[in-house]
Design a protein around this motif. Structure first.
Motif, PDB file in Angstrom:
ATOM      1  N   GLY A 149      -5.280   1.249 -27.796  1.00 49.21           N
ATOM      2  CA  GLY A 149      -5.707   2.352 -28.656  1.00 49.21           C
ATOM      3  C   GLY A 149      -4.528   2.966 -29.400  1.00 49.21           C
ATOM      4  N   ILE A 150      -3.446   3.240 -28.666  1.00 48.17           N
ATOM      5  CA  ILE A 150      -2.238   3.798 -29.300  1.00 48.17           C
ATOM      6  C   ILE A 150      -1.696   2.838 -30.348  1.00 48.17           C
ATOM      7  N   ALA A 151      -1.574   1.551 -29.972  1.00 55.79           N
ATOM      8  CA  ALA A 151      -0.993   0.559 -30.896  1.00 55.79           C
ATOM      9  C   ALA A 151      -1.826   0.423 -32.167  1.00 55.79           C
ATOM     10  N   LEU A 152      -3.140   0.316 -32.038  1.00 55.58           N
ATOM     11  CA  LEU A 152      -3.986   0.095 -33.213  1.00 55.58           C
ATOM     12  C   LEU A 152      -4.097   1.335 -34.101  1.00 55.58           C
ATOM     13  N   ILE A 153      -4.309   2.487 -33.492  1.00 60.68           N
ATOM     14  CA  ILE A 153      -4.457   3.723 -34.283  1.00 60.68           C
ATOM     15  C   ILE A 153      -3.166   4.040 -35.029  1.00 60.68           C
ATOM     16  N   PHE A 154      -2.040   4.001 -34.323  1.00 54.75           N
ATOM     17  CA  PHE A 154      -0.776   4.364 -34.972  1.00 54.75           C
ATOM     18  C   PHE A 154      -0.283   3.283 -35.938  1.00 54.75           C
ATOM     19  N   SER A 155      -0.650   2.019 -35.698  1.00 53.55           N
ATOM     20  CA  SER A 155      -0.313   0.974 -36.670  1.00 53.55           C
ATOM     21  C   SER A 155      -1.073   1.195 -37.970  1.00 53.55           C
ATOM     22  N   ALA A 156      -2.340   1.581 -37.861  1.00 54.31           N
ATOM     23  CA  ALA A 156      -3.126   1.879 -39.065  1.00 54.31           C
ATOM     24  C   ALA A 156      -2.534   3.069 -39.812  1.00 54.31           C
ATOM     25  N   LEU A 157      -2.141   4.116 -39.078  1.00 53.56           N
ATOM     26  CA  LEU A 157      -1.524   5.280 -39.706  1.00 53.56           C
ATOM     27  C   LEU A 157      -0.181   4.918 -40.345  1.00 53.56           C
ATOM     28  N   PHE A 158       0.597   4.076 -39.658  1.00 53.14           N
ATOM     29  CA  PHE A 158       1.888   3.637 -40.182  1.00 53.14           C
ATOM     30  C   PHE A 158       1.699   2.859 -41.485  1.00 53.14           C
ATOM     31  N   LEU A 159       0.720   1.961 -41.504  1.00 55.93           N
ATOM     32  CA  LEU A 159       0.421   1.194 -42.711  1.00 55.93           C
ATOM     33  C   LEU A 159      -0.025   2.117 -43.840  1.00 55.93           C
ATOM     34  N   VAL A 215       4.575   8.980 -36.023  1.00 57.70           N
ATOM     35  CA  VAL A 215       3.749   7.781 -36.203  1.00 57.70           C
ATOM     36  C   VAL A 215       4.556   6.530 -35.874  1.00 57.70           C
ATOM     37  N   ALA A 216       5.789   6.443 -36.356  1.00 61.90           N
ATOM     38  CA  ALA A 216       6.632   5.271 -36.089  1.00 61.90           C
ATOM     39  C   ALA A 216       6.911   5.124 -34.592  1.00 61.90           C
ATOM     40  N   PHE A 217       7.197   6.247 -33.925  1.00 59.92           N
ATOM     41  CA  PHE A 217       7.475   6.215 -32.492  1.00 59.92           C
ATOM     42  C   PHE A 217       6.292   5.642 -31.723  1.00 59.92           C
ATOM     43  N   PHE A 218       5.093   6.173 -31.966  1.00 56.52           N
ATOM     44  CA  PHE A 218       3.948   5.728 -31.190  1.00 56.52           C
ATOM     45  C   PHE A 218       3.440   4.348 -31.602  1.00 56.52           C
ATOM     46  N   THR A 219       3.736   3.917 -32.829  1.00 60.65           N
ATOM     47  CA  THR A 219       3.399   2.550 -33.223  1.00 60.65           C
ATOM     48  C   THR A 219       4.184   1.567 -32.360  1.00 60.65           C
ATOM     49  N   LEU A 244       2.371  -2.751 -24.675  1.00 59.68           N
ATOM     50  CA  LEU A 244       1.450  -3.881 -24.503  1.00 59.68           C
ATOM     51  C   LEU A 244       2.195  -5.163 -24.169  1.00 59.68           C
ATOM     52  N   ALA A 245       3.290  -5.426 -24.883  1.00 59.63           N
ATOM     53  CA  ALA A 245       4.064  -6.649 -24.630  1.00 59.63           C
ATOM     54  C   ALA A 245       4.616  -6.651 -23.205  1.00 59.63           C
ATOM     55  N   ALA A 246       5.129  -5.523 -22.773  1.00 56.18           N
ATOM     56  CA  ALA A 246       5.693  -5.436 -21.426  1.00 56.18           C
ATOM     57  C   ALA A 246       4.599  -5.586 -20.372  1.00 56.18           C
ATOM     58  N   ALA A 288       8.393   1.075 -23.404  1.00 58.03           N
ATOM     59  CA  ALA A 288       7.690   1.590 -24.578  1.00 58.03           C
ATOM     60  C   ALA A 288       8.406   2.827 -25.128  1.00 58.03           C
ATOM     61  N   LEU A 289       8.842   3.724 -24.240  1.00 64.64           N
ATOM     62  CA  LEU A 289       9.592   4.900 -24.672  1.00 64.64           C
ATOM     63  C   LEU A 289      10.903   4.486 -25.337  1.00 64.64           C
ATOM     64  N   LEU A 290      11.584   3.503 -24.753  1.00 67.98           N
ATOM     65  CA  LEU A 290      12.831   3.008 -25.333  1.00 67.98           C
ATOM     66  C   LEU A 290      12.571   2.385 -26.709  1.00 67.98           C
ATOM     67  N   GLY A 291      11.510   1.603 -26.835  1.00 67.56           N
ATOM     68  CA  GLY A 291      11.162   0.992 -28.121  1.00 67.56           C
ATOM     69  C   GLY A 291      10.882   2.033 -29.189  1.00 67.56           C
ATOM     70  N   GLY A 292      10.127   3.073 -28.833  1.00 66.16           N
ATOM     71  CA  GLY A 292       9.843   4.151 -29.786  1.00 66.16           C
ATOM     72  C   GLY A 292      11.098   4.889 -30.206  1.00 66.16           C
ATOM     73  N   ALA A 293      11.985   5.156 -29.244  1.00 62.14           N
ATOM     74  CA  ALA A 293      13.240   5.850 -29.553  1.00 62.14           C
ATOM     75  C   ALA A 293      14.128   5.000 -30.460  1.00 62.14           C
ATOM     76  N   VAL A 294      14.164   3.695 -30.209  1.00 58.02           N
ATOM     77  CA  VAL A 294      14.955   2.794 -31.055  1.00 58.02           C
ATOM     78  C   VAL A 294      14.414   2.808 -32.484  1.00 58.02           C
ATOM     79  N   MET A 295      13.089   2.840 -32.627  1.00 62.99           N
ATOM     80  CA  MET A 295      12.480   2.873 -33.967  1.00 62.99           C
ATOM     81  C   MET A 295      12.899   4.141 -34.720  1.00 62.99           C
ATOM     82  N   VAL A 296      12.862   5.282 -34.065  1.00 60.52           N
ATOM     83  CA  VAL A 296      13.269   6.540 -34.711  1.00 60.52           C
ATOM     84  C   VAL A 296      14.757   6.495 -35.060  1.00 60.52           C
TER      85      VAL A 296
END
Length: 196
Positions: free
Chosen positions: A21-31, A71-75, A82-84, A98-106
């Protein structure tokens, strides 16, 4: 096809449903925000768009708490989680990654905005850039710094009319080519008619 999606969704565990849910909703918002940004919209005007913080020399005073960063963080949070989790890692490890991935994105976005801010031109004419340029006398310039004249000279790609003085022994008449050889008091051009 809808039955396949429905049965796939029903087969997921609760934790996986949350991550999907997080991945799909925030990916749509990011797009959506990416498309709005590409076509000239301002998707983050109320919360502090980083483009508004471009300074003359300091680059961007980056704002971390913006809608774009949220939006980028939660995407990335959703997809990394999910991958992990799909790689049979536990829930705790998946959340930490997931937290580390979001922080790296920001962090990556902060670096991008900082470097883009450095590319932005201020548009302010720097009179030092006129040195060694060839111009033309607009108002005659008295010899031996005995008075001011004016010249037309191209600086930073645009034509400017600037005050000028000369050390030449004779006056420089109107319409004569001149070369800028220096700057006096940070705002007056020192020119010469000897342009060789």
């Amino acid at each position: 096809m809808l039955l396949d999606i429905s049965s796939w969704w029903q087969g997921l565990q609760g934790f996986e449903k949350i991550l999907w849910g997080i991945a799909l909703i925030f990916s749509a918002l990011f797009l959506l925000q990416t498309l709005i940004s590409l076509f000239g919209g301002e998707g983050d005007a109320e919360s502090g768009n980083a483009d508004d913080y471009v300074g003359d020399d300091d680059g961007v005073n980056y704002q971390f708490f913006t809608i774009k960063n949220f939006v980028a963080f939660f995407t990335l949070f959703g997809w990394v989680g999910l991958a992990a989790y799909s790689s049979n890692m536990g829930k705790t490890v998946s959340i930490l990654l997931a937290l580390l991935g979001g922080a790296v994105m920001v962090f990556i976005m902060a670096l991008l905005f900082k470097n883009v801010g450095k590319l932005k031109e201020s548009g302010t004419m720097q009179i030092q850039n006129a040195v060694r340029q060839i111009g033309e006398t607009y108002l005659f310039i008295p010899a031996k710094r005995s008075g001011f004249g004016k010249v037309h000279v191209t600086v930073q790609g645009s034509l400017h009319e600037l005050q000028a003085m000369t050390d030449d022994e004779t006056d420089i008449s109107t319409g004569r080519p001149v070369k800028v050889v220096g700057i006096i008091n940070d705002n007056i051009l020192l020119v010469t008619a000897n342009i060789s």
